[in-house]
Scaffold this motif. Structure first.
Motif: not given
Ligand code: NAD
Ligand code: UGA
Length: 459
Positions: A179-180, A202-207
């Motif tokens: 998820v970006l 959470q580690e797949q949610i890029l900020r």
């Protein structure tokens, strides 16, 4: 900030499934999807979930579970904006059909209308999320509209592009690769990350910053489409050299640096986004004077148009150089299987070419209505509506569609096509009975043994 109420403007192929999954995974958040299209909202509210405006495997079940609990569909846009702490903009961003950038740039008028609507109505601070696919730096324009026309409330703008593919939207949403979220305000970013955090690690949610996020979406689609044009280019070379594109794709796909997905040669990619997003990328590059960059990406579209044309040219030349007065049965009209979406479907362009050569077309698609087929052809304005209605007929039974056909063209890779009684089909067709398999889904040996003149892509 804990979000309690979300609003999504745009109840389309993205807004509907995305919000349904957010509502399913966050039962404590009230999600309202709004749209100016009252008919579409009524369909989303239809008690009979088989009548939802979008066909997506698994969607009806989720709507049944959440609708009326914490998922609502409404035309009361102002009310929903006002009540929500977070507003997603998920409206269409088609290619411009007028003025500067015609045929290339994204038309942002619907997005701008949403921003103005939010600014006018909002009485409390809001997080505004770009869900639509937008040209890089659009957040700047949205910010300017919100801040200059608003009532003095604070707006945080986030970019949260959607990567789902139609036909697998629910699976893609439930198990996203990533998820970006792009933004300036850390609080706003974390508010949105928390919503996804209900089911996405959470580690797949890029900020990222806003601009990287906006540009990543266009880039992802450009890379995906480029793979298809690359394998399609090789498919033409295979046809000249007795190589087999399926074997080539397998051989290169086993190189872990290349990877095996998205290497299916076809009649060319369709869908509402690949072409529009690449055209937009090309337009942006040109507007910065980056001619080599623009030309590079434009080639992906040029090759795709060539592939569609090549398919219909081959069909015509194989049918002794004329299809005039001949019946061509098209199996599939949707741009891919498991969707009722036909936007930019290769079938439309192939049919249009064959109709210009005076063919009669019979269409069967398990999920696409006759009204949609006619509307797609009429939109091209190649011939009158009356002529299209006369030359194109749609069938609810595939065996009826193929009766007395000179040729069958497989346009969509629907699974059911593989299970048909092809002997029975061969028996009712005109001879020689031709099949043009635009998706390489049938077995060549079996078809040839039955007696078909079978041709496919890249063999
Ligand atoms: P869509 O046409 O299916 O839905 C858009 C909806 O927005 C329509 O129902 C329309 O009536 C509504 N709308 C337009 N202006 C409005 C306004 N001012 N107020 C309220 N409603 C309004 O489009 P879509 O396929 O859902 O795509 C939406 C965006 O998402 C596009 O930018 C697209 O590029 C992007 N996207 C699409 C996909 C996909 O698979 N379709 C995937 C990823 C991203
Ligand atoms: C595509 C992307 O895959 C999504 O990640 C993205 O979110 C979406 O566009 C978007 O922005 O709209 P979608 O167009 O729904 O999704 O479907 P795809 O599976 O990508 O297929 C697009 C077209 O390419 C179809 O016509 C399909 O038949 C064709 N295709 C796909 C091939 O010809 N060969 C392949 O190997 C793969």
């Amino acid at each position: 900030m804990k979000i309690n109420k979300i609003c999504c403007i745009g109840a389309g192929y993205v807004g509907g499934p995305t919000m349904a999954v957010i509502a399913k995974m966050n039962p404590d958040i009230q999600v309202t999807i709004v749209d100016i299209n009252a008919e579409r909202i009524a369909a989303w509210n239809d008690k009979d979930v088989s009548k939802l405006p979008i066909y997506e495997p698994g969607l009806a079940e989720i709507v049944e579970e959440t609708r009326g609990r914490n998922l609502f569909f409404s035309t009361e846009i102002d009310k929903a904006i006002n009540e929500s702490e977070m507003i997603f903009i998920s409206v269409n961003t088609p290619t411009k059909t007028y003025g500067k950038g015609k045929g290339m740039a994204a038309d942002l008028k619907y997005v701008e209308l949403c921003a103005r609507n939010i600014a006018e109505v909002a009485k409390t601070d809001k997080i505004v999320v770009e869900k639509s696919t937008l040209p890089v730096r659009t957040a700047q324009a949205i910010k300017s509209i919100l801040h200059n026309t608003g009532n003095g409330v604070n707006f945080s703008i986030l970019s949260n592009p959607e990567f789902l593919a139609e036909g697998t939207a629910i699976q893609d949403l439930l198990n996203p690769d990533r998820v970006l979220i792009g933004g300036e305000s850390e609080d706003a970013i974390e508010s949105l990350a928390n919503i996804y955090g209900s089911w996405v690690p959470q580690e797949q949610i890029l900020r990222t910053n806003v601009w990287s996020s906006e540009l990543s979406k266009l880039t992802a689609n450009a890379f995906l489409a480029q793979r298809i044009s690359s394998i399609n280019a090789i498919s033409e070379l295979c046809e000249k050299t007795e190589a087999n594109v399926g074997e080539v794709a397998r051989a290169i796909g086993m190189d872990s640096r290349i990877g095996s997905k998205f290497l299916n040669a076809s009649i060319g990619f369709g869908g509402s986004c690949f072409q529009k997003d690449i055209l937009n990328l090309v337009y942006i590059a040109r507007s910065y004077g980056l001619t080599a960059v623009a030309d590079y990406w434009e080639q992906v579209i040029i090759l795709n148009d060539h592939q569609k044309r090549r398919f219909s040219d081959n069909l015509i030349s194989t049918l002794y150089n004329t299809v005039s007065g001949k019946k061509i049965a098209m199996l599939g009209w949707a741009f891919k299987k498991d969707t009722n979406d036909t936007r930019e479907s290769a079938a439309i362009y192939v049919a249009d070419h064959l109709l210009s050569e005076q063919a009669n077309i019979a269409v069967y698609d398990p999920k696409v209505s006759e009204q949609r087929v006619q509307a797609d052809l009429n939109y091209l304005q190649t011939r009158s509506e009356e002529e299209n209605a006369k030359l194109v007929s749609c069938f609810e039974d595939p065996y009826e569609a193929v009766k007395d056909a000179h040729a069958i063209a497989i346009m969509t890779e629907w699974d059911e096509f593989k299970t048909y009684d092809w002997k029975k089909i061969h028996a009712v067709m005109k001879k020689p009975a031709f099949i043009f398999d635009g998706r390489n889904i049938l077995d060549e040996d079996t078809m040839t043994k039955i007696g078909f003149e079978y041709s496919s892509i890249g063999k």
